[in-house]
Write a protein that holds these residues in place. Structure first.
Motif, PDB file in Angstrom:
ATOM      1  N   GLU A 337      43.623  55.252  34.951  1.00 40.42           N
ATOM      2  CA  GLU A 337      42.962  56.345  35.658  1.00 40.42           C
ATOM      3  C   GLU A 337      41.452  56.263  35.500  1.00 40.42           C
ATOM      4  N   HIS A 338      40.987  55.919  34.305  1.00 45.98           N
ATOM      5  CA  HIS A 338      39.544  55.873  34.055  1.00 45.98           C
ATOM      6  C   HIS A 338      38.846  54.822  34.911  1.00 45.98           C
ATOM      7  N   ILE A 339      39.509  53.709  35.174  1.00 46.43           N
ATOM      8  CA  ILE A 339      38.841  52.646  35.924  1.00 46.43           C
ATOM      9  C   ILE A 339      38.625  53.011  37.392  1.00 46.43           C
ATOM     10  N   LYS A 340      39.159  54.146  37.841  1.00 47.33           N
ATOM     11  CA  LYS A 340      38.894  54.609  39.206  1.00 47.33           C
ATOM     12  C   LYS A 340      37.487  55.173  39.343  1.00 47.33           C
ATOM     13  N   LEU A 341      36.849  55.466  38.202  1.00 48.65           N
ATOM     14  CA  LEU A 341      35.482  55.973  38.217  1.00 48.65           C
ATOM     15  C   LEU A 341      34.513  54.878  38.643  1.00 48.65           C
ATOM     16  N   PRO A 342      33.356  55.240  39.216  1.00 49.59           N
ATOM     17  CA  PRO A 342      32.310  54.240  39.471  1.00 49.59           C
ATOM     18  C   PRO A 342      31.887  53.597  38.160  1.00 49.59           C
ATOM     19  N   TYR A 344      29.224  53.026  36.220  1.00 47.34           N
ATOM     20  CA  TYR A 344      28.434  53.668  35.170  1.00 47.34           C
ATOM     21  C   TYR A 344      29.056  54.967  34.678  1.00 47.34           C
ATOM     22  N   ASP A 345      29.739  55.692  35.553  1.00 42.00           N
ATOM     23  CA  ASP A 345      30.487  56.858  35.086  1.00 42.00           C
ATOM     24  C   ASP A 345      31.626  56.410  34.160  1.00 42.00           C
ATOM     25  N   PHE A 346      32.246  55.312  34.521  1.00 44.46           N
ATOM     26  CA  PHE A 346      33.303  54.745  33.686  1.00 44.46           C
ATOM     27  C   PHE A 346      32.752  54.335  32.325  1.00 44.46           C
ATOM     28  N   ALA A 347      31.589  53.693  32.322  1.00 51.66           N
ATOM     29  CA  ALA A 347      30.985  53.254  31.071  1.00 51.66           C
ATOM     30  C   ALA A 347      30.646  54.442  30.178  1.00 51.66           C
ATOM     31  N   TRP A 348      30.161  55.527  30.770  1.00 54.23           N
ATOM     32  CA  TRP A 348      29.861  56.727  29.968  1.00 54.23           C
ATOM     33  C   TRP A 348      31.140  57.323  29.385  1.00 54.23           C
ATOM     34  N   SER A 349      32.189  57.349  30.195  1.00 57.72           N
ATOM     35  CA  SER A 349      33.485  57.833  29.708  1.00 57.72           C
ATOM     36  C   SER A 349      33.955  56.973  28.540  1.00 57.72           C
ATOM     37  N   TYR A 350      33.770  55.663  28.670  1.00 57.26           N
ATOM     38  CA  TYR A 350      34.198  54.746  27.615  1.00 57.26           C
ATOM     39  C   TYR A 350      33.425  54.974  26.320  1.00 57.26           C
ATOM     40  N   ILE A 351      32.108  54.995  26.396  1.00 58.01           N
ATOM     41  CA  ILE A 351      31.305  55.045  25.180  1.00 58.01           C
ATOM     42  C   ILE A 351      31.417  56.399  24.480  1.00 58.01           C
ATOM     43  N   SER A 352      31.836  57.429  25.190  1.00 54.15           N
ATOM     44  CA  SER A 352      31.967  58.762  24.585  1.00 54.15           C
ATOM     45  C   SER A 352      33.408  59.114  24.245  1.00 54.15           C
ATOM     46  N   GLU A 368      18.262  51.293  27.440  1.00 53.69           N
ATOM     47  CA  GLU A 368      18.404  50.648  28.744  1.00 53.69           C
ATOM     48  C   GLU A 368      19.657  51.140  29.460  1.00 53.69           C
ATOM     49  N   PHE A 369      20.761  51.239  28.721  1.00 55.04           N
ATOM     50  CA  PHE A 369      21.987  51.734  29.341  1.00 55.04           C
ATOM     51  C   PHE A 369      21.829  53.184  29.786  1.00 55.04           C
ATOM     52  N   VAL A 370      21.289  54.038  28.933  1.00 54.38           N
ATOM     53  CA  VAL A 370      21.157  55.460  29.275  1.00 54.38           C
ATOM     54  C   VAL A 370      20.255  55.643  30.486  1.00 54.38           C
ATOM     55  N   ALA A 371      19.182  54.875  30.558  1.00 51.47           N
ATOM     56  CA  ALA A 371      18.296  54.958  31.719  1.00 51.47           C
ATOM     57  C   ALA A 371      19.028  54.544  32.989  1.00 51.47           C
ATOM     58  N   ALA A 372      19.798  53.453  32.900  1.00 51.85           N
ATOM     59  CA  ALA A 372      20.556  52.985  34.063  1.00 51.85           C
ATOM     60  C   ALA A 372      21.630  53.990  34.453  1.00 51.85           C
ATOM     61  N   TYR A 373      22.284  54.593  33.446  1.00 52.55           N
ATOM     62  CA  TYR A 373      23.311  55.587  33.730  1.00 52.55           C
ATOM     63  C   TYR A 373      22.716  56.784  34.463  1.00 52.55           C
ATOM     64  N   ARG A 374      21.574  57.275  33.986  1.00 55.95           N
ATOM     65  CA  ARG A 374      20.951  58.439  34.623  1.00 55.95           C
ATOM     66  C   ARG A 374      20.527  58.155  36.043  1.00 55.95           C
ATOM     67  N   GLU A 375      20.198  56.885  36.291  1.00 53.99           N
ATOM     68  CA  GLU A 375      19.810  56.498  37.645  1.00 53.99           C
ATOM     69  C   GLU A 375      21.014  56.303  38.558  1.00 53.99           C
ATOM     70  N   ARG A 376      22.114  55.793  37.970  1.00 50.92           N
ATOM     71  CA  ARG A 376      23.254  55.375  38.784  1.00 50.92           C
ATOM     72  C   ARG A 376      24.440  56.324  38.747  1.00 50.92           C
ATOM     73  N   ALA A 377      24.537  57.233  37.764  1.00 47.97           N
ATOM     74  CA  ALA A 377      25.729  58.070  37.607  1.00 47.97           C
ATOM     75  C   ALA A 377      26.053  58.790  38.889  1.00 47.97           C
ATOM     76  N   GLY A 378      27.341  58.733  39.235  1.00 53.42           N
ATOM     77  CA  GLY A 378      27.798  59.411  40.435  1.00 53.42           C
ATOM     78  C   GLY A 378      27.635  58.590  41.682  1.00 53.42           C
ATOM     79  N   ALA A 379      26.966  57.415  41.549  1.00 56.10           N
ATOM     80  CA  ALA A 379      26.741  56.577  42.725  1.00 56.10           C
ATOM     81  C   ALA A 379      28.028  55.909  43.178  1.00 56.10           C
TER      82      ALA A 379
END
Length: 379
Positions: A337-342, A344-352, A368-379
């Motif tokens: 189910e988690h891999i259905k996420l985009p 960077y959203d998936f990566a945030w779910s994983y790391i948390s 670097e990851f957090v900056a990329a996540y904030r830019e890309r999350a939800g994309a």
């Protein structure tokens, strides 16, 4: 004091060494018996992984053993996720270290030899006799512990649903990597990381429906390895997978209401398991050995006092790590189910997933990851 340690894995070898060293330092000669049913060096799997700071506890208590093991470890600073979309997300600053399981056992056995303790290899002991003839009996003999069978520890074992098989690969991956694959018949995940300059651990995990759809039940090691190598051919660069007792298993979530029973006590995987996804099983085993040896040293030959002190100090620490491991395991149980996420959203779910990651702290560790996540999350 007559001490019987059952199990020649990392926990048993290291505890025997610590107690023998302690006796020499204090002028007290413990009679230490280490019993292992397998021959020297027999083990399953390939490498074991630690967080990059995991050996800090060892350096503080036992610098000689730390200095023996540390140079043999492979280290890296990033963690990578290969999303089924084909995008690779790198989480910077999440360091790890790994060593071959067989090599770790060799090094610990060398330390034990240095204090004059000779294990009794290829020796089986029955549950009905394991508690007799010793002042203290330590069960360091893993999930299928004989010592645990000999007394009432209030044991509970709940197997997870996913299946996994522990393979090896003749390719040195540059980071601890999680590769997620979707096929027409289901979903897979591989946990892979190098443990020597040439080889890596490659743990393949499948949800129950996928496991059944591919017919892995009853398939031998060679056939399983060949099929999994085909499924992960891209990340493996077409190379085969290696086997070493690489049978499909369900991870056993094991706990004990009581850590000791009379003069018997459990440590390592005999006491509790922590899901392999957080890389803390071997660390917990070694820390158990240190804590138990310290408790024995502080209480003399008062076994009940030593076991009570060991549990009092260690249980709160273990509880936090096991809780995090259980949360991580629960996340993996639902990874299809988690891999259905985009990505960077998936990566945030994983790391948390374990509940131990503070977003502000992560921003400092992995900017670097957090900056990329904030830019890309939800994309």
């Amino acid at each position: 004091m007559r001490i019987r340690i059952v199990g020649g894995g990392p926990a048993g070898l290291y505890l025997a060494y610590l107690l023998a060293r302690q006796g020499r330092q204090r002028g007290v000669r413990h009679e230490i018996e280490l019993i292992e049913q397998n021959p020297p060096g027999a083990t399953f799997g390939f490498g074991v992984v630690f967080s990059d700071q995991a050996l800090g506890f060892l350096q503080e208590d036992d610098s000689e053993t730390h200095d023996l093991i540390a140079p043999e470890m492979e280290r890296w600073r990033d963690l990578a996720l290969n999303h089924p979309s084909g995008e690779r997300v790198v989480i910077d600053g999440i360091g790890f270290a790994a060593i071959g399981r067989h090599r770790l056992l060799e090094l610990l056995a060398r330390r034990l030899e240095s204090v004059g303790v000779a294990p009794r290899w290829e020796t089986r002991i029955a549950p009905e006799s394991v508690l007799h003839g010793a002042d203290l009996v330590v069960g360091a003999d893993g999930v299928n512990s004989v010592v645990r069978q000999a007394a009432d520890f209030g044991t509970e074992i709940r197997p997870l649903d996913n299946r996994f098989a522990w393979f090896g690969a003749q390719i040195p991956f540059d980071a601890l990597t999680q590769t997620f694959v979707e096929t027409e018949r289901g979903t897979f995940n591989a946990h892979h990381y190098r443990f020597t300059p040439e080889r890596s651990t490659f743990i393949v995990e499948a949800d129950p429906a996928t496991f059944e759809a591919y017919g892995f039940e009853g398939m031998d090691e060679a056939a399983s390895a060949e099929l999994c190598a085909e499924i992960f051919a891209e990340v493996l660069e077409g190379r085969p997978l290696l086997t070493n007792k690489s049978h499909w298993r369900r991870f056993p979530r094991l706990s004990n209401a009581r850590w000791s029973a009379g003069a018997a006590v459990l440590i390592g995987d005999a006491l509790r398991t922590a899901h392999f996804s957080i890389g803390s099983g071997t660390r917990l085993a070694l820390e158990d050995a240190i804590a138990l040896a310290q408790a024995i040293g502080e209480t003399g030959e008062d076994v009940p006092a030593a076991l009570a002190l060991f549990e009092e100090r260690r249980r709160p620490i273990v509880a936090k790590l096991v809780e995090a491991a259980n949360r991580s395991a629960a996340w993996y149980e639902d990874f299809p189910e988690h891999i259905k996420l985009p990505p960077y959203d998936f990566a945030w779910s994983y790391i948390s997933r374990s509940g131990r990651v503070d977003p502000d702290r992560l921003a400092k560790i992995a900017p670097e990851f957090v900056a990329a996540y904030r830019e890309r999350a939800g994309a």
